[in-house]
Design a protein around this motif. Structure first.
Motif, short mmCIF file in Angstrom:
data_model
loop_
_atom_site.label_atom_id
_atom_site.label_comp_id
_atom_site.label_asym_id
_atom_site.label_seq_id
_atom_site.Cartn_x
_atom_site.Cartn_y
_atom_site.Cartn_z
N ALA A 155 -9.88 8.54 6.99
CA ALA A 155 -8.61 8.47 7.85
C ALA A 155 -8.92 8.06 8.98
O ALA A 155 -10.25 8.70 9.75
CB ALA A 155 -7.46 8.76 7.89
N ILE A 156 -8.10 7.39 9.99
CA ILE A 156 -8.10 6.86 11.41
C ILE A 156 -6.56 7.68 11.89
O ILE A 156 -5.73 6.99 11.40
CB ILE A 156 -8.36 5.47 11.55
N ASP A 157 -6.46 8.44 12.82
CA ASP A 157 -5.27 8.87 13.01
C ASP A 157 -4.65 7.71 14.42
O ASP A 157 -5.44 6.53 14.32
CB ASP A 157 -5.69 10.12 14.22
N GLU A 158 -3.65 8.07 14.79
CA GLU A 158 -2.53 7.49 15.57
C GLU A 158 -3.00 6.73 16.93
O GLU A 158 -2.90 5.73 17.51
CB GLU A 158 -1.56 8.00 15.98
N GLU A 162 -11.59 8.60 13.68
CA GLU A 162 -11.92 8.92 12.67
C GLU A 162 -11.47 10.44 12.47
O GLU A 162 -12.30 11.00 12.77
CB GLU A 162 -13.63 7.89 12.07
N THR A 163 -11.36 10.94 11.24
CA THR A 163 -10.74 11.61 10.74
C THR A 163 -10.98 12.14 9.63
O THR A 163 -11.36 10.96 9.00
CB THR A 163 -9.63 12.08 11.07
N THR A 164 -10.42 13.03 8.50
CA THR A 164 -9.86 13.36 7.38
C THR A 164 -9.08 13.64 6.83
O THR A 164 -8.22 14.34 7.95
CB THR A 164 -11.39 14.22 6.47
#
Length: 175
Positions: A155-158, A162-164
Protein backbone atom coordinates in the motif's frame (compact mmCIF):
# COMPACT_ATOMS: atom_id res chain seq x y z
CA UNK A 1 -52.08 -60.99 -16.53
CA UNK A 2 -48.35 -60.88 -16.43
CA UNK A 3 -46.64 -62.06 -13.34
CA UNK A 4 -43.60 -60.17 -12.17
CA UNK A 5 -40.61 -62.41 -11.93
CA UNK A 6 -37.84 -62.04 -9.43
CA UNK A 7 -35.55 -60.87 -12.21
CA UNK A 8 -37.99 -58.12 -13.25
CA UNK A 9 -38.40 -56.93 -9.66
CA UNK A 10 -34.63 -56.83 -9.19
CA UNK A 11 -34.20 -54.82 -12.40
CA UNK A 12 -36.89 -52.31 -11.34
CA UNK A 13 -35.32 -51.97 -7.87
CA UNK A 14 -31.86 -51.43 -9.39
CA UNK A 15 -33.26 -48.78 -11.75
CA UNK A 16 -34.99 -46.97 -8.89
CA UNK A 17 -31.82 -47.10 -6.80
CA UNK A 18 -29.79 -45.71 -9.71
CA UNK A 19 -32.32 -42.88 -10.14
CA UNK A 20 -32.12 -41.99 -6.41
CA UNK A 21 -28.29 -42.04 -6.49
CA UNK A 22 -28.22 -39.76 -9.57
CA UNK A 23 -30.67 -37.34 -7.92
CA UNK A 24 -28.57 -37.19 -4.74
CA UNK A 25 -25.39 -36.58 -6.79
CA UNK A 26 -27.03 -33.68 -8.63
CA UNK A 27 -28.35 -32.12 -5.40
CA UNK A 28 -24.94 -32.39 -3.70
CA UNK A 29 -23.15 -30.93 -6.74
CA UNK A 30 -25.49 -27.93 -6.88
CA UNK A 31 -25.25 -27.37 -3.11
CA UNK A 32 -21.44 -27.44 -3.13
CA UNK A 33 -21.21 -25.15 -6.16
CA UNK A 34 -23.63 -22.64 -4.61
CA UNK A 35 -22.17 -22.80 -1.09
CA UNK A 36 -20.80 -19.48 0.11
CA UNK A 37 -17.04 -19.27 0.25
CA UNK A 38 -15.84 -18.88 3.83
CA UNK A 39 -12.78 -17.06 5.09
CA UNK A 40 -9.76 -19.26 5.83
CA UNK A 41 -9.23 -20.46 9.39
CA UNK A 42 -6.17 -21.67 11.24
CA UNK A 43 -5.99 -24.32 13.94
CA UNK A 44 -4.13 -23.66 17.18
CA UNK A 45 -3.06 -26.43 19.57
CA UNK A 46 -1.46 -26.33 23.01
CA UNK A 47 -1.27 -28.71 25.94
CA UNK A 48 -3.94 -31.15 24.71
CA UNK A 49 -6.44 -28.53 23.51
CA UNK A 50 -7.16 -27.53 19.93
CA UNK A 51 -9.19 -24.53 18.75
CA UNK A 52 -10.28 -23.28 15.35
CA UNK A 53 -9.28 -19.67 14.83
CA UNK A 54 -11.47 -17.67 12.43
CA UNK A 55 -10.12 -14.37 11.13
CA UNK A 56 -9.96 -11.48 13.58
CA UNK A 57 -10.18 -9.29 10.47
CA UNK A 58 -10.62 -10.30 6.84
CA UNK A 59 -10.91 -7.70 4.07
CA UNK A 60 -11.64 -8.41 0.43
CA UNK A 61 -8.96 -6.95 -1.82
CA UNK A 62 -10.22 -4.72 -4.63
CA UNK A 63 -8.26 -2.49 -6.94
CA UNK A 64 -10.13 0.66 -7.94
CA UNK A 65 -9.26 3.64 -10.10
CA UNK A 66 -5.55 4.23 -10.63
CA UNK A 67 -4.37 1.07 -8.90
CA UNK A 68 -5.84 2.24 -5.60
CA UNK A 69 -6.30 -0.49 -3.01
CA UNK A 70 -9.80 -0.75 -1.55
CA UNK A 71 -10.04 -2.71 1.70
CA UNK A 72 -13.43 -1.34 2.72
CA UNK A 73 -15.31 -4.66 2.63
CA UNK A 74 -14.02 -6.15 5.90
CA UNK A 75 -15.40 -8.68 8.33
CA UNK A 76 -14.30 -8.37 11.95
CA UNK A 77 -14.26 -11.21 14.47
CA UNK A 78 -12.73 -11.79 17.87
CA UNK A 79 -9.42 -12.85 19.32
CA UNK A 80 -9.47 -16.51 20.38
CA UNK A 81 -8.25 -17.64 23.83
CA UNK A 82 -6.00 -20.68 24.17
CA UNK A 83 -4.01 -21.20 27.35
CA UNK A 84 -0.39 -22.14 26.68
CA UNK A 85 1.31 -23.19 29.94
CA UNK A 86 4.97 -22.34 30.43
CA UNK A 87 7.22 -24.92 28.84
CA UNK A 88 4.61 -26.05 26.29
CA UNK A 89 4.67 -24.82 22.70
CA UNK A 90 1.86 -23.26 20.71
CA UNK A 91 1.36 -25.08 17.43
CA UNK A 92 -0.39 -23.46 14.49
CA UNK A 93 -1.72 -25.38 11.51
CA UNK A 94 -2.10 -23.24 8.40
CA UNK A 95 -4.27 -23.99 5.40
CA UNK A 96 -2.44 -23.95 2.07
CA UNK A 97 -4.04 -20.59 1.13
CA UNK A 98 -2.27 -18.94 4.10
CA UNK A 99 0.91 -21.04 4.13
CA UNK A 100 1.65 -20.14 0.50
CA UNK A 101 1.01 -16.42 1.03
CA UNK A 102 3.60 -13.91 2.31
CA UNK A 103 2.38 -14.02 5.93
CA UNK A 104 3.83 -12.32 9.01
CA UNK A 105 3.30 -13.34 12.61
CA UNK A 106 3.77 -11.04 15.56
CA UNK A 107 4.65 -13.00 18.70
CA UNK A 108 3.91 -11.00 21.84
CA UNK A 109 5.84 -11.83 25.03
CA UNK A 110 5.60 -10.30 28.51
CA UNK A 111 8.48 -9.71 30.90
CA UNK A 112 7.96 -10.23 34.67
CA UNK A 113 7.71 -6.43 35.15
CA UNK A 114 4.86 -6.28 32.59
CA UNK A 115 6.86 -4.82 29.70
CA UNK A 116 5.99 -6.23 26.28
CA UNK A 117 8.50 -7.71 23.84
CA UNK A 118 7.48 -8.31 20.23
CA UNK A 119 9.11 -10.75 17.87
CA UNK A 120 8.15 -11.03 14.21
CA UNK A 121 8.48 -14.17 12.13
CA UNK A 122 7.46 -14.54 8.51
CA UNK A 123 6.91 -16.84 5.58
CA UNK A 124 10.58 -16.21 4.71
CA UNK A 125 11.61 -17.86 7.99
CA UNK A 126 9.42 -20.92 7.35
CA UNK A 127 9.00 -21.42 3.60
CA UNK A 128 6.58 -24.20 2.64
CA UNK A 129 5.54 -24.73 6.28
CA UNK A 130 1.96 -25.85 6.88
CA UNK A 131 2.59 -25.88 10.64
CA UNK A 132 4.47 -23.61 13.04
CA UNK A 133 5.71 -24.36 16.53
CA UNK A 134 6.07 -21.29 18.73
CA UNK A 135 8.02 -21.47 21.97
CA UNK A 136 6.03 -20.16 24.93
CA UNK A 137 9.25 -19.33 26.82
CA UNK A 138 12.15 -18.71 24.41
CA UNK A 139 13.99 -17.17 27.38
CA UNK A 140 13.22 -17.82 31.07
CA UNK A 141 12.02 -14.24 31.61
CA UNK A 142 9.70 -14.16 28.57
CA UNK A 143 6.14 -15.49 28.62
CA UNK A 144 4.05 -15.79 25.43
CA UNK A 145 0.82 -13.81 25.80
CA UNK A 146 -0.40 -13.65 22.21
CA UNK A 147 0.12 -14.24 18.52
CA UNK A 148 -1.28 -12.36 15.54
CA UNK A 149 -0.80 -13.85 12.10
CA UNK A 150 -1.30 -11.38 9.23
CA UNK A 151 -1.51 -11.40 5.44
CA UNK A 152 -0.07 -8.05 4.32
CA UNK A 153 -0.61 -6.33 0.99
CA UNK A 154 1.44 -3.48 -0.47
CA UNK A 155 0.00 0.00 0.00
CA UNK A 156 0.96 3.66 -0.19
CA UNK A 157 0.44 5.75 2.93
CA UNK A 158 -0.81 9.37 3.09
CA UNK A 159 2.68 10.77 2.52
CA UNK A 160 3.25 8.63 -0.59
CA UNK A 161 5.59 6.08 1.00
CA UNK A 162 5.30 2.43 0.11
CA UNK A 163 4.31 0.22 3.03
CA UNK A 164 2.20 -2.84 3.76
CA UNK A 165 -1.15 -3.20 5.51
CA UNK A 166 -2.79 -6.42 6.64
CA UNK A 167 -5.88 -7.44 4.71
CA UNK A 168 -6.37 -10.44 7.00
CA UNK A 169 -5.39 -11.26 10.58
CA UNK A 170 -5.91 -14.13 13.02
CA UNK A 171 -5.46 -13.37 16.73
CA UNK A 172 -4.79 -15.76 19.62
CA UNK A 173 -4.49 -14.74 23.29
CA UNK A 174 -2.36 -17.33 25.09
CA UNK A 175 -2.39 -15.99 28.66
Amino acid sequence: MNKLTGRTIAALAAGALLLVAATVAVVVTVAVRNAPEHDPEITAYAHGRSVTVPPYQYCDIRIVGDDQLDLSNCRVGESIDLEVPAGYPLQLSLPRSIADAPWLAQLVYALPNGDIVDRVISHNDYPDALALTIDSRPLPELRLIGVELQLPVPAIDESGRETTVPHAAWSIRTA
